[in-house]
Design an enzyme around this catalytic site. Structure first.
Site, mmCIF file in Angstrom:
data_model
loop_
_atom_site.group_PDB
_atom_site.id
_atom_site.type_symbol
_atom_site.label_atom_id
_atom_site.label_comp_id
_atom_site.label_asym_id
_atom_site.label_seq_id
_atom_site.Cartn_x
_atom_site.Cartn_y
_atom_site.Cartn_z
ATOM 1 N N MET A 27 72.590 45.718 92.213
ATOM 2 C CA MET A 27 73.337 46.913 92.599
ATOM 3 C C MET A 27 72.354 47.974 93.108
ATOM 4 O O MET A 27 72.634 49.172 93.060
ATOM 5 C CB MET A 27 74.159 47.442 91.421
ATOM 6 C CG MET A 27 75.212 46.425 90.977
ATOM 7 S SD MET A 27 76.659 47.160 90.200
ATOM 8 C CE MET A 27 75.914 47.881 88.761
ATOM 9 N N GLU A 32 61.187 46.942 88.518
ATOM 10 C CA GLU A 32 60.361 45.755 88.185
ATOM 11 C C GLU A 32 61.184 44.555 87.706
ATOM 12 O O GLU A 32 60.812 43.402 87.912
ATOM 13 C CB GLU A 32 59.424 46.095 87.022
ATOM 14 C CG GLU A 32 58.188 46.835 87.374
ATOM 15 C CD GLU A 32 57.546 47.312 86.076
ATOM 16 O OE1 GLU A 32 56.977 46.481 85.361
ATOM 17 O OE2 GLU A 32 57.662 48.523 85.799
ATOM 18 N N HIS A 34 64.170 43.668 88.778
ATOM 19 C CA HIS A 34 64.677 42.961 89.961
ATOM 20 C C HIS A 34 63.553 42.187 90.647
ATOM 21 O O HIS A 34 63.760 41.074 91.132
ATOM 22 C CB HIS A 34 65.266 43.953 90.973
ATOM 23 C CG HIS A 34 66.450 44.712 90.466
ATOM 24 N ND1 HIS A 34 66.461 46.078 90.312
ATOM 25 C CD2 HIS A 34 67.675 44.291 90.078
ATOM 26 C CE1 HIS A 34 67.643 46.467 89.870
ATOM 27 N NE2 HIS A 34 68.394 45.395 89.704
HETATM 28 O O1 PAF Z 1 73.619 42.808 87.006
HETATM 29 C C1 PAF Z 1 73.975 43.468 88.003
HETATM 30 O O2 PAF Z 1 73.184 44.194 88.627
HETATM 31 C C2 PAF Z 1 75.420 43.367 88.467
HETATM 32 O O3 PAF Z 1 76.285 43.222 87.389
HETATM 33 C C3 PAF Z 1 75.645 42.260 89.507
HETATM 34 C C4 PAF Z 1 75.367 40.881 88.912
HETATM 35 C C5 PAF Z 1 74.755 42.481 90.714
HETATM 36 C C6 PAF Z 1 77.108 42.271 89.961
HETATM 37 O O4 PAF Z 1 77.443 43.479 90.543
#
Ligand code: PAF
Length: 281
Positions: A27, A32, A34
């Site tokens: 989102m 870090e 991600h």
């Molecule tokens: O974990 C997240 O950032 C969100 O729940 C996702 C998996 C991208 C779904 O919007």
């Protein structure tokens, strides 16, 4: 890095890719945690696709949705620097056009813990992730263990709906004090950050008690509650000890378990967990 906003453009591009795709849905507000998902993706796929979409239907609170941190330019630079090949970044109307009226729901996992305290959250996640899988058709998709119930939810509907993607789980990334990295951490004032670190400390202390012989989940939960009760600004929403595979509540801790917590530090809601998958983990 290619940036794509339209679903039809992504599907057209997807048809030309024969290499293995590893997907990292996000989102945005890339941190870090991600980047570690991207690193895992690189180990599995030849082409790494990331998505950025702040999904309104998984927020049970409009204020939380509106104030969700957004910084697209910085995110783009960060993902590109870290080797993402394609970024899919659709608009709200692209994902949920007028007339959109479908929900994906995993019954048991949508109603307990996160699903109970954040009504509609789990369905919102299952719906957007199903759409992202259909659009990007990945071979692998990477999700962090920090959102453990989300991870099980995704594994569950992928299996039930025969979606041809392999879900890879990636370890929680923590700062040097042990705080799990999360987009919500920037909302913590510096004194609140110190309190937030007590949450994982409490889980680790509970974990140690289990390892040294306490097998009664209630005793462990009470112990964690008591430890955290000395911090006024921490308000516990739930603490639960569950089976890490089927998410059933455990009455006696034998081998595998996950301790999960949701707590507010001031106004900021944080979740965390400690997972034990047996001695040979
Ligand atoms: O974990 C997240 O950032 C969100 O729940 C996702 C998996 C991208 C779904 O919007």
């Amino acid at each position: 890095m290619k940036i794509i906003n339209k679903i039809s453009d992504f599907i057209e591009l997807r048809c030309q890719i024969s290499k293995k795709i590893a997907l990292v849905p996000t989102m945005g507000s890339i941190h870090e945690g991600h980047i570690s998902l991207v690193e895992t993706a690189k180990k599995h796929g030849d082409t790494v696709v990331a998505t950025i979409f702040v999904n309104p239907i998984q927020f049970n609170n409009t204020e939380d949705y509106i104030s969700y941190p957004k910084n697209l330019d910085k995110d783009v630079a960060n993902l590109e620097k870290n080797g993402v090949d394609i970024l899919f970044c659709p608009s709200l109307s692209e994902v949920y056009p007028d007339g959109f009226d479908t929900t994906v729901r995993v019954n048991y996992l949508s109603d307990c813990l996160e699903g109970k305290y954040r009504k509609g959250h789990m369905e919102g996640v299952a719906t957007i992730v199903t759409k992202l899988f259909n659009i990007t058709a990945p071979d692998y998709a990477i999700f962090g263990e920090k959102d453990y119930q989300q991870l099980l939810l995704i594994k569950s509907f992928v299996k039930d709906l025969n979606i041809p993607v392999k879900i890879i789980q990636s370890k929680t990334v923590r700062d040097k004090e042990g705080l799990a990295i999360s987009s919500r951490n920037i909302k913590l004032a510096s004194n609140e950050r110190l309190f937030a670190c007590e949450i994982i400390k409490s889980l680790n202390k509970g974990f140690e008690k289990i390892i040294s012989g306490q097998k009664n989940p209630e005793e462990i939960i009470n112990f964690i509650r008591e430890y955290l009760s000395s911090f006024d600004s921490i308000k516990i929403e739930y603490i639960s000890i569950r089976n890490p595979y089927d998410f059933e509540i455990i009455n006696e801790i034998k081998e595998e378990f996950v301790i999960l917590i949701a707590a507010f530090v001031g106004e900021v809601r944080l979740i965390d967990n400690v997972i034990f998958l047996g001695k040979n983990e």
